[in-house]
Scaffold this active site. Structure first.
Site, mmCIF file in Angstrom:
data_model
loop_
_atom_site.group_PDB
_atom_site.id
_atom_site.type_symbol
_atom_site.label_atom_id
_atom_site.label_comp_id
_atom_site.label_asym_id
_atom_site.label_seq_id
_atom_site.Cartn_x
_atom_site.Cartn_y
_atom_site.Cartn_z
ATOM 1 N N ARG A 127 -27.398 -46.346 -32.856
ATOM 2 C CA ARG A 127 -26.135 -45.592 -32.856
ATOM 3 C C ARG A 127 -25.199 -46.194 -33.904
ATOM 4 N NH1 ARG A 127 -24.378 -43.848 -26.656
ATOM 5 N NH2 ARG A 127 -25.071 -41.700 -26.872
ATOM 6 N N GLN A 132 -25.958 -41.566 -37.857
ATOM 7 C CA GLN A 132 -25.236 -40.610 -37.009
ATOM 8 C C GLN A 132 -25.861 -39.212 -36.979
ATOM 9 O OE1 GLN A 132 -21.155 -40.447 -38.172
ATOM 10 N NE2 GLN A 132 -20.455 -40.861 -36.102
ATOM 11 N N ASP A 135 -28.795 -39.023 -34.647
ATOM 12 C CA ASP A 135 -28.579 -39.582 -33.309
ATOM 13 C C ASP A 135 -28.620 -38.486 -32.238
ATOM 14 O OD1 ASP A 135 -27.719 -40.836 -31.043
ATOM 15 O OD2 ASP A 135 -25.847 -41.608 -31.871
ATOM 16 N N SER A 138 -26.796 -39.013 -28.807
ATOM 17 C CA SER A 138 -25.375 -38.652 -28.802
ATOM 18 C C SER A 138 -25.186 -37.144 -28.786
ATOM 19 C CB SER A 138 -24.657 -39.239 -30.024
ATOM 20 O OG SER A 138 -24.553 -40.630 -29.882
ATOM 21 N N TYR A 233 -21.157 -51.860 -27.568
ATOM 22 C CA TYR A 233 -21.547 -51.322 -26.266
ATOM 23 C C TYR A 233 -20.915 -52.115 -25.128
ATOM 24 C CZ TYR A 233 -25.147 -48.383 -28.334
ATOM 25 O OH TYR A 233 -25.807 -47.428 -29.046
HETATM 26 P P1 NAD Z 1 -22.455 -44.055 -23.753
HETATM 27 O O1 NAD Z 1 -23.118 -45.381 -23.855
HETATM 28 O O2 NAD Z 1 -21.946 -43.400 -24.988
HETATM 29 O O3 NAD Z 1 -21.245 -44.125 -22.724
HETATM 30 C C1 NAD Z 1 -21.302 -44.812 -21.526
HETATM 31 C C2 NAD Z 1 -19.925 -45.369 -21.269
HETATM 32 O O4 NAD Z 1 -19.941 -46.024 -20.001
HETATM 33 C C3 NAD Z 1 -19.477 -46.405 -22.307
HETATM 34 O O5 NAD Z 1 -18.256 -45.989 -22.884
HETATM 35 C C4 NAD Z 1 -19.318 -47.676 -21.495
HETATM 36 O O6 NAD Z 1 -18.276 -48.498 -21.948
HETATM 37 C C5 NAD Z 1 -19.053 -47.121 -20.119
HETATM 38 N N1 NAD Z 1 -19.277 -48.083 -19.043
HETATM 39 C C6 NAD Z 1 -20.279 -48.983 -18.906
HETATM 40 N N2 NAD Z 1 -20.121 -49.707 -17.783
HETATM 41 C C7 NAD Z 1 -19.000 -49.258 -17.188
HETATM 42 C C8 NAD Z 1 -18.320 -49.615 -16.012
HETATM 43 N N3 NAD Z 1 -18.764 -50.580 -15.222
HETATM 44 N N4 NAD Z 1 -17.183 -48.964 -15.721
HETATM 45 C C9 NAD Z 1 -16.721 -47.991 -16.538
HETATM 46 N N5 NAD Z 1 -17.318 -47.607 -17.669
HETATM 47 C C10 NAD Z 1 -18.449 -48.230 -17.996
HETATM 48 O O7 NAD Z 1 -23.493 -43.111 -23.000
HETATM 49 P P2 NAD Z 1 -23.575 -41.511 -23.058
HETATM 50 O O8 NAD Z 1 -24.498 -41.124 -24.161
HETATM 51 O O9 NAD Z 1 -22.229 -40.944 -22.985
HETATM 52 O O10 NAD Z 1 -24.344 -41.210 -21.703
HETATM 53 C C11 NAD Z 1 -23.674 -41.402 -20.469
HETATM 54 C C12 NAD Z 1 -24.625 -41.177 -19.293
HETATM 55 O O11 NAD Z 1 -25.027 -39.819 -19.245
HETATM 56 C C13 NAD Z 1 -25.925 -41.989 -19.360
HETATM 57 O O12 NAD Z 1 -26.259 -42.464 -18.070
HETATM 58 C C14 NAD Z 1 -26.921 -40.987 -19.854
HETATM 59 O O13 NAD Z 1 -28.235 -41.312 -19.510
HETATM 60 C C15 NAD Z 1 -26.435 -39.779 -19.117
HETATM 61 N N6 NAD Z 1 -26.907 -38.500 -19.648
HETATM 62 C C16 NAD Z 1 -27.347 -37.630 -18.703
HETATM 63 C C17 NAD Z 1 -27.816 -36.410 -19.089
HETATM 64 C C18 NAD Z 1 -28.281 -35.465 -18.021
HETATM 65 O O14 NAD Z 1 -28.797 -34.419 -18.360
HETATM 66 N N7 NAD Z 1 -28.085 -35.773 -16.751
HETATM 67 C C19 NAD Z 1 -27.870 -36.069 -20.442
HETATM 68 C C20 NAD Z 1 -27.376 -36.973 -21.402
HETATM 69 C C21 NAD Z 1 -26.888 -38.211 -20.989
#
Ligand code: NAD
Length: 389
Positions: A127, A132, A135, A138, A233
């Site tokens: 990332r 980008q 990616d 994202s 991260y």
């Molecule tokens: P990302 O890494 O961009 O964002 C995750 C965020 O969570 C980060 O900003 C991080 O700082 C924050 N975070 C971590 N620990 C934390 C805590 N204890 N308290 C508060 N915030 C915290 O990830 P993303 O690409 O936005 O994906 C987010 C989630 O969505 C992931 O679990 C991913 O697998 C999931 N996702 C699900 C689907 C689906 O279809 N269900 C599709 C895409 C992504």
């Protein structure tokens, strides 16, 4: 060079790896594109649209998988309806690119290595700003964040926007987004567009400005420890920090109509942010949509792939949300994967330069070996569990 677009076997996967517009661009650059008959159908791209873009429609999967130089997919190679394993159809020396979930499927990666297939996993594209446009994690997380809010709005027995009508004034819904990464920021933007009042929390204080620029309030929890790891991260936090954040989250959740959870720490189980006690404190009719359902969930009541109603609160653990919006999710994925393919082409052929961090990170198998150390370790632990070593 023949580049093939394979049809996804699972009917729940509606995306396709390349869309006709992108095919037309690649054909113009001199690439030969094959598309498996029906590959784009579930995303509303018929065979005729691919043909018009200059691709050849191939009906026999054995020809497509066995003769292509590069096979592009959204998900993993699977067992087909006729019992044939797609992985067995790939020819030696070919390249496979898709969301291969290598850490979750180390045995499959081993099989790809044994078959002398070069596999590149879209999840492993770094990332970074240089990568980008490739990616896909994202681009697809953005789609998921948007769709999560639509699901919450549809399940909530209330309006999202404020309405002033002859029948009285309706107060706007309160939405709380936990985790303001890619999916979370898109969830905030979408909930705001629907007129909700939005609050958001993230363990990384740096996202405060982005949250505020989208018109949401950032919930601050001052912590004494560093919460950001290398690369920007989030880090896994201490027990004390967990308790502190949970106490603040609990106060805000009580007031919320809809909670969207998106918190993740790369390579770890999803952090538990919403306990069962917090859900019990929510107003009846409230909704939680947990995007981290497949990684164990950010909410204690989440069941992946299910809607659970507990103490009057609906907890939704959706899976594969990008597949709900297959046209645009495929268009974005096609842009990502085609940029990667073009990046790898030098002098008319694919060339892997392992000194390049994009190639080095994304390539899981090459010349008979698993190149990625974490995947090798995952394979070793699986073999230990199965008593094979
Ligand atoms: P990302 O890494 O961009 O964002 C995750 C965020 O969570 C980060 O900003 C991080 O700082 C924050 N975070 C971590 N620990 C934390 C805590 N204890 N308290 C508060 N915030 C915290 O990830 P993303 O690409 O936005 O994906 C987010 C989630 O969505 C992931 O679990 C991913 O697998 C999931 N996702 C699900 C689907 C689906 O279809 N269900 C599709 C895409 C992504």
């Amino acid at each position: 060079m023949k580049i093939a677009i394979a049809k996804e076997v699972e009917v729940s996967e509606r995306r396709v790896a390349l869309v006709p517009d992108v095919v037309a661009r690649l054909v113009k650059q001199g690439l030969e594109i094959w598309v498996e008959a029906g590959a784009g159908e579930r995303a509303f791209f018929p065979n005729a649209a691919y043909e018009a873009a200059g691709a050849t429609v191939i009906s026999d999967p054995a020809t497509l998988w066995g003769e292509a130089d590069v096979v592009l997919k959204v998900g993993l190679p699977q067992e087909r309806e006729d019992g044939q394993l797609e992985i067995d159809l790939l020819r030696e020396g070919s390249v496979l690119i898709g969301f291969l979930n290598p850490l979750g499927n180390p045995v499959l990666m081993q099989r790809l290595a044994e078959r002398q297939v070069t596999a590149l996993s879209m999840e492993l594209i770094p990332r970074t700003s240089r990568a980008q446009s490739m990616d896909a994690l994202s681009s697809q997380a953005g789609v998921a964040g948007y769709q999560a809010v639509l699901i919450a709005a549809a399940a909530l027995p209330k309006f999202f926007p404020m309405l002033t009508t002859a029948a009285g004034t309706i107060a706007p819904a309160k939405v709380f987004v936990l985790g303001a990464g890619v999916a979370g920021l898109q969830a905030i933007a979408t909930a705001r567009r629907l007129g909700a009042v939005v609050e958001a929390f993230d363990i990384r204080p740096a996202v405060k400005e982005e949250v505020q620029s989208l018109g949401a309030k950032f919930v601050e929890v001052p912590l004494e420890e560093d919460t950001v790891a290398e690369g920007g991260y989030a880090k896994e936090v201490s027990e004390a920090a967990k308790q502190r954040t949970q106490a603040v989250i609990a106060e805000h959740i009580k007031q919320s109509d809809a909670v969207i959870t998106t918190a993740q720490v790369p390579g770890k189980k999803a952090p538990l942010l919403v306990t069962a006690e917090m859900v019990a404190q929510m107003k009846p009719g409230s909704v939680v949509v947990d995007l981290a359902a497949e990684q164990g969930g950010n909410c204690a009541c989440t069941e992946a792939g299910k809607d659970v109603v507990w103490q009057g609160v609906t907890i939704i653990g959706p899976m594969n949300l990008p597949s709900f919006i297959p046209i645009h999710a495929s268009q974005m994925y096609a842009k990502n994967i085609s940029t990667l393919v073009q990046y790898l082409i030098k002098d008319g052929g694919l060339q892997l330069d392992f000194a390049d961090d994009i190639v080095n990170s994304a390539c899981v198998t090459h010349e008979g070996t698993i190149r990625n150390e974490r995947v090798r370790n995952a394979l070793a632990s699986e073999q230990v569990i199965e008593g094979r070593v």
